[in-house]
Design a protein around this motif. Sequence first.
Motif, mmCIF file in Angstrom:
data_model
loop_
_atom_site.group_PDB
_atom_site.id
_atom_site.type_symbol
_atom_site.label_atom_id
_atom_site.label_comp_id
_atom_site.label_asym_id
_atom_site.label_seq_id
_atom_site.Cartn_x
_atom_site.Cartn_y
_atom_site.Cartn_z
ATOM 1 N N HIS A 7 101.093 -3.631 20.263
ATOM 2 C CA HIS A 7 101.827 -4.317 21.319
ATOM 3 C C HIS A 7 101.559 -5.822 21.344
ATOM 4 O O HIS A 7 101.786 -6.487 22.346
ATOM 5 C CB HIS A 7 101.502 -3.676 22.675
ATOM 6 N N ARG A 8 101.095 -6.350 20.217
ATOM 7 C CA ARG A 8 100.763 -7.775 20.131
ATOM 8 C C ARG A 8 101.957 -8.657 20.507
ATOM 9 O O ARG A 8 101.808 -9.608 21.279
ATOM 10 C CB ARG A 8 100.273 -8.137 18.729
ATOM 11 N N ALA A 9 103.135 -8.336 19.993
ATOM 12 C CA ALA A 9 104.312 -9.166 20.273
ATOM 13 C C ALA A 9 104.650 -9.161 21.764
ATOM 14 O O ALA A 9 104.961 -10.213 22.335
ATOM 15 C CB ALA A 9 105.508 -8.671 19.461
ATOM 16 N N ILE A 10 104.551 -8.002 22.388
ATOM 17 C CA ILE A 10 104.828 -7.910 23.826
ATOM 18 C C ILE A 10 103.804 -8.738 24.606
ATOM 19 O O ILE A 10 104.155 -9.477 25.527
ATOM 20 C CB ILE A 10 104.807 -6.437 24.285
ATOM 21 N N VAL A 11 102.532 -8.620 24.230
ATOM 22 C CA VAL A 11 101.473 -9.373 24.908
ATOM 23 C C VAL A 11 101.728 -10.873 24.779
ATOM 24 O O VAL A 11 101.616 -11.625 25.753
ATOM 25 C CB VAL A 11 100.087 -8.993 24.352
ATOM 26 N N GLU A 12 102.079 -11.311 23.585
ATOM 27 C CA GLU A 12 102.314 -12.745 23.373
ATOM 28 C C GLU A 12 103.510 -13.234 24.190
ATOM 29 O O GLU A 12 103.473 -14.331 24.755
ATOM 30 C CB GLU A 12 102.494 -13.046 21.882
ATOM 31 N N LEU A 13 104.570 -12.420 24.295
ATOM 32 C CA LEU A 13 105.710 -12.793 25.129
ATOM 33 C C LEU A 13 105.313 -12.827 26.615
ATOM 34 O O LEU A 13 105.757 -13.701 27.358
ATOM 35 C CB LEU A 13 106.880 -11.830 24.911
ATOM 36 N N TYR A 26 104.164 -3.217 31.564
ATOM 37 C CA TYR A 26 103.929 -2.389 32.746
ATOM 38 C C TYR A 26 104.428 -0.969 32.507
ATOM 39 O O TYR A 26 103.738 0.004 32.797
ATOM 40 C CB TYR A 26 104.620 -3.008 33.966
ATOM 41 N N ARG A 27 105.627 -0.841 31.950
ATOM 42 C CA ARG A 27 106.214 0.466 31.674
ATOM 43 C C ARG A 27 105.344 1.268 30.707
ATOM 44 O O ARG A 27 105.127 2.464 30.886
ATOM 45 C CB ARG A 27 107.623 0.319 31.094
ATOM 46 N N LEU A 28 104.796 0.603 29.704
ATOM 47 C CA LEU A 28 103.978 1.275 28.698
ATOM 48 C C LEU A 28 102.665 1.821 29.260
ATOM 49 O O LEU A 28 102.177 2.852 28.805
ATOM 50 C CB LEU A 28 103.671 0.311 27.543
ATOM 51 N N TYR A 29 102.079 1.134 30.228
ATOM 52 C CA TYR A 29 100.731 1.480 30.682
ATOM 53 C C TYR A 29 100.622 1.939 32.132
ATOM 54 O O TYR A 29 99.587 2.492 32.514
ATOM 55 C CB TYR A 29 99.783 0.290 30.457
ATOM 56 N N SER A 30 101.626 1.729 32.943
ATOM 57 C CA SER A 30 101.475 1.984 34.377
ATOM 58 C C SER A 30 101.212 3.449 34.709
ATOM 59 O O SER A 30 100.392 3.749 35.579
ATOM 60 C CB SER A 30 102.679 1.472 35.161
ATOM 61 N N ARG A 31 101.856 4.359 34.037
ATOM 62 C CA ARG A 31 101.667 5.779 34.365
ATOM 63 C C ARG A 31 100.232 6.233 34.084
ATOM 64 O O ARG A 31 99.605 6.884 34.921
ATOM 65 C CB ARG A 31 102.660 6.644 33.598
ATOM 66 N N ALA A 32 99.720 5.898 32.922
ATOM 67 C CA ALA A 32 98.351 6.282 32.573
ATOM 68 C C ALA A 32 97.349 5.619 33.512
ATOM 69 O O ALA A 32 96.369 6.245 33.941
ATOM 70 C CB ALA A 32 98.047 5.919 31.123
ATOM 71 N N MET A 33 97.583 4.364 33.866
ATOM 72 C CA MET A 33 96.663 3.656 34.754
ATOM 73 C C MET A 33 96.750 4.213 36.179
ATOM 74 O O MET A 33 95.741 4.311 36.873
ATOM 75 C CB MET A 33 96.938 2.145 34.759
#
Length: 182
Positions: A7-13, A26-33
């Motif tokens: 997810h480097r590109a997403i993080v950089e954006l 947020y969509r990628l990690y919110s459910r697990a968190m």
Amino acid sequence: MENSHPHRAIVELCKQGDRKAQFELYRLYSRAMYNICLRLLNDAQYAEDALQHAFVDIFSKLDTFRHESSVGAWIKRITINHCINFIKKKRLTFSELQEHHTPEDGECGGGDYALNVDAIQKAIFMLPEGYRVVFSLYAMEGYDHEEIGQILGVTEATSKSQYSRAKAKLREILRSPQNVFV
């Protein structure tokens, strides 16, 4: 290198303030968190609040993320810290182990009952707060007792005793004839 940080590109954006990238992270990690928050706080409203505060913190500190670990691990650490800070604000107190409890061989398994994930999760939510927090950090999040002690401001022995008591209480809940989860 790209495979180790998918997810480097997403993080950089996100670092550049791109709202679509922030929504995607947020969509990628919110459910697990959210699930972590719910396990630790045992209250849906508190879990939602902690999750939102964690993501505000994540986005405001994203410029400090250096890809030395996965972004998921970094997000998880911030989320757990928010939950622990919330618990500390509630002035969670742990009782010191006054008697030494050593689990017997075979104490953790066996029995003529079948369990499913939902039953175990519901039983975990029934644990007293101190037991649930230590159990979740140790058994589900992979922290050791020394780390848990440091995080919660208790001794390593207290962490171990809370974990031992949590396991015993879980067995009691799950073996109870009133257990409607099985």
